[in-house]
Design a protein around this motif. Structure first.
Motif, PDB file in Angstrom:
ATOM      1  N   SER A  47       0.840  -1.197   0.000  1.00  0.00           N
ATOM      2  CA  SER A  47       0.000   0.000   0.000  1.00  0.00           C
ATOM      3  C   SER A  47       0.876   1.249   0.000  1.00  0.00           C
ATOM      4  CB  SER A  47      -0.883  -0.007   1.255  1.00  0.00           C
ATOM      5  OG  SER A  47      -1.592   1.197   1.374  1.00  0.00           O
ATOM      6  N   VAL A  48       0.509   2.242  -0.800  1.00  0.00           N
ATOM      7  CA  VAL A  48       1.151   3.559  -0.679  1.00  0.00           C
ATOM      8  C   VAL A  48       0.061   4.558  -0.288  1.00  0.00           C
ATOM      9  CG1 VAL A  48       3.088   3.120  -2.216  1.00  0.00           C
ATOM     10  CG2 VAL A  48       0.958   3.935  -3.196  1.00  0.00           C
ATOM     11  N   ASP A  49       0.371   5.403   0.692  1.00  0.00           N
ATOM     12  CA  ASP A  49      -0.644   6.256   1.305  1.00  0.00           C
ATOM     13  C   ASP A  49      -0.098   7.652   1.556  1.00  0.00           C
ATOM     14  OD1 ASP A  49      -2.776   4.106   2.073  1.00  0.00           O
ATOM     15  OD2 ASP A  49      -0.859   3.271   2.726  1.00  0.00           O
ATOM     16  N   PRO A  50      -0.983   8.678   1.587  1.00  0.00           N
ATOM     17  CA  PRO A  50      -0.526  10.052   1.779  1.00  0.00           C
ATOM     18  C   PRO A  50       0.292  10.278   3.051  1.00  0.00           C
ATOM     19  CG  PRO A  50      -2.781  10.045   0.972  1.00  0.00           C
ATOM     20  CD  PRO A  50      -2.429   8.612   1.256  1.00  0.00           C
ATOM     21  N   THR A 325       7.143   0.885  -6.942  1.00  0.00           N
ATOM     22  CA  THR A 325       6.442   1.319  -5.731  1.00  0.00           C
ATOM     23  C   THR A 325       6.649   2.809  -5.473  1.00  0.00           C
ATOM     24  OG1 THR A 325       6.846  -0.892  -4.830  1.00  0.00           O
ATOM     25  CG2 THR A 325       6.018   0.760  -3.307  1.00  0.00           C
ATOM     26  N   GLY A 326       7.876   3.285  -5.609  1.00  0.00           N
ATOM     27  CA  GLY A 326       8.146   4.706  -5.404  1.00  0.00           C
ATOM     28  C   GLY A 326       7.377   5.573  -6.384  1.00  0.00           C
ATOM     29  N   ALA A 327       7.362   5.170  -7.644  1.00  0.00           N
ATOM     30  CA  ALA A 327       6.626   5.927  -8.666  1.00  0.00           C
ATOM     31  C   ALA A 327       5.131   5.907  -8.385  1.00  0.00           C
ATOM     32  CB  ALA A 327       6.925   5.348 -10.050  1.00  0.00           C
ATOM     33  N   ALA A 328       4.623   4.787  -7.881  1.00  0.00           N
ATOM     34  CA  ALA A 328       3.199   4.692  -7.534  1.00  0.00           C
ATOM     35  C   ALA A 328       2.858   5.671  -6.414  1.00  0.00           C
ATOM     36  CB  ALA A 328       2.850   3.261  -7.122  1.00  0.00           C
ATOM     37  N   PHE A 329       3.753   5.778  -5.433  1.00  0.00           N
ATOM     38  CA  PHE A 329       3.551   6.727  -4.336  1.00  0.00           C
ATOM     39  C   PHE A 329       3.510   8.163  -4.869  1.00  0.00           C
ATOM     40  CE2 PHE A 329       5.627   9.736  -1.414  1.00  0.00           C
ATOM     41  CZ  PHE A 329       4.702   9.746  -0.388  1.00  0.00           C
ATOM     42  N   VAL A 330       4.474   8.509  -5.718  1.00  0.00           N
ATOM     43  CA  VAL A 330       4.548   9.862  -6.280  1.00  0.00           C
ATOM     44  C   VAL A 330       3.290  10.178  -7.085  1.00  0.00           C
ATOM     45  CG1 VAL A 330       5.798  11.326  -7.916  1.00  0.00           C
ATOM     46  CG2 VAL A 330       7.066   9.923  -6.273  1.00  0.00           C
ATOM     47  N   SER A 331       2.820   9.214  -7.880  1.00  0.00           N
ATOM     48  CA  SER A 331       1.613   9.406  -8.687  1.00  0.00           C
ATOM     49  C   SER A 331       0.399   9.632  -7.791  1.00  0.00           C
ATOM     50  CB  SER A 331       1.390   8.185  -9.585  1.00  0.00           C
ATOM     51  OG  SER A 331       0.141   8.264 -10.241  1.00  0.00           O
ATOM     52  N   MET A 332       0.281   8.817  -6.725  1.00  0.00           N
ATOM     53  CA  MET A 332      -0.837   8.949  -5.802  1.00  0.00           C
ATOM     54  C   MET A 332      -0.849  10.326  -5.142  1.00  0.00           C
ATOM     55  SD  MET A 332      -1.368   8.880  -2.244  1.00  0.00           S
ATOM     56  CE  MET A 332       0.230   8.221  -1.811  1.00  0.00           C
ATOM     57  N   MET A 333       0.328  10.841  -4.795  1.00  0.00           N
ATOM     58  CA  MET A 333       0.410  12.144  -4.133  1.00  0.00           C
ATOM     59  C   MET A 333      -0.037  13.284  -5.047  1.00  0.00           C
ATOM     60  SD  MET A 333       1.306  12.002  -0.939  1.00  0.00           S
ATOM     61  CE  MET A 333       1.903  13.666  -0.600  1.00  0.00           C
TER      62      MET A 333
END
Length: 347
Positions: A47-50, A325-333
């Motif tokens: 999971s990636v979260d704010p 995973t890092g890119a997914a976090f950045v995209s979500m933000m």
């Protein structure tokens, strides 16, 4: 055994915007032996979260969230399959989850930090335990129940900001299930607006990047706003609060528009908006889901029941590969997701 893992390579700076290059994937060695009480797991989902933005700083600014350390493996919500166990509570082939799951392909974890999950509760959608049937769903449901003060039959209007995100997309639906008569979402693309209205049951949705939010709120909420599920903070929240009724309630779930700034949480409102809040007796109390752990079990069962009955529609944005995973976090933000952002590590 050689595994892959993701470490924090650099920090974006307290006021900086995270980039994929802040994260780095590397190889590491995992022991072939496990000790008593330990469990070897293969990672399925992350999971990636704010809230993780705060963990990228040297000081997370919170007493309950630890900052990530440079050059060390990152952790967060995760789900995996047990491969080997020396804990009587877990057997090979079972599925487990943890809030402190390392971002790596396989791991040896203490059984005490794991919880067993039953895929049948969510019709086999294991990843839902990181979203609608996990901490995201609990945050949304308990936030609404503890801070929203919704009374069925009282004709209340709920507004949700960040409405197409992990919590927001659930908040509108749960608000209706709990008794609101109208739900309006605020988000950033026409596609998201369409999903909210056509799939999630929202009465209306406002694209804040193209429309005048104040004017649209007047149009869709002619009797004012009674409950505001706040995921974003900043100008949007100030606009909503100006149209809130006396004795109404703000559910302070998140402030994603403010996470790249060095300021206290929750951020103070501008003086004019704070004066409106006080004069109209609008509640705006910090909500922390960790304070309601005794309600997790019953609330999780409620969420799973709604999902199985089709009353709670779940959207996910899934990215494949640990290396992303890092890119997914950045995209979500930056709002690149609809629903919960998930990383599929292995099947």
């Amino acid at each position: 055994m050689i595994i892959q893992r993701v470490i924090l390579h650099s920090r974006p700076g307290i006021n900086g915007v995270p980039v994929a290059e802040n994260f780095c994937m590397e190889e590491a060695t995992l022991s072939d032996k496990i000790d008593e009480g330990q469990v070897k797991v293969r990672t399925l989902y992350l999971s990636v979260d704010p809230y993780m933005r705060c963990r990228m700083n040297e000081d997370s600014g919170s007493d309950y969230i630890q900052a990530w350390k440079l050059s060390e493996v990152i952790d967060g919500g995760g789900i995996g399959c047990v491969e080997e166990s020396k804990d009587v509570c877990f057997a090979p082939g079972e599925f487990v989850t943890s809030f402190t799951w390392p971002w790596q392909t396989k791991a040896i974890l203490d059984g005490k930090q794991l919880n067993k999950i039953d895929p049948d509760l969510v019709d086999g959608h294991l990843s839902y335990f990181l979203g609608a049937a996990g901490l995201t769903g609990l945050t949304t449901l308990l936030g609404i129940r503890e801070k929203g003060h919704i009374s069925p039959g009282s004709n209340q209007t709920l507004v949700v900001s960040g409405a197409a995100g992990a919590c927001g997309s659930l908040a509108g639906q749960i608000g209706l299930l709990e008794g609101c008569s109208k739900v309006v979402g605020i988000c950033g693309t026409d596609e998201k607006c369409n999903v909210l209205v056509s799939e999630m049951g929202f009465d209306a949705a406002i694209n804040y990047k193209k429309e005048n939010v104040a004017q649209q709120l007047h149009k869709y909420c002619p009797n004012g706003v009674d409950v505001y599920f706040d995921n974003v903070g900043g100008d949007i929240s100030d606009t909503v609060i100006r149209q809130m009724n006396s004795n109404s309630h703000i559910i302070l779930c998140g402030q994603i528009s403010q996470y790249n700034k060095d300021m206290q949480y929750p951020p103070p409102l501008p003086p004019e908006v704070e004066e409106i809040r006080k004069s109209r007796n609008i509640t705006r109390e910090r909500f922390l889901v960790l304070n309601y752990m005794e309600k997790y079990s019953a609330s999780t069962l409620q969420l799973c029941q709604w999902i199985k009955e089709g009353k709670l529609k779940v959207k996910e944005t899934i990215v494949e590969g640990l290396e992303n995973t890092g890119a997914a976090f950045v995209s979500m933000m930056s709002g690149g997701n609809i629903g919960k952002q998930i990383v599929l590590v292995s099947k």
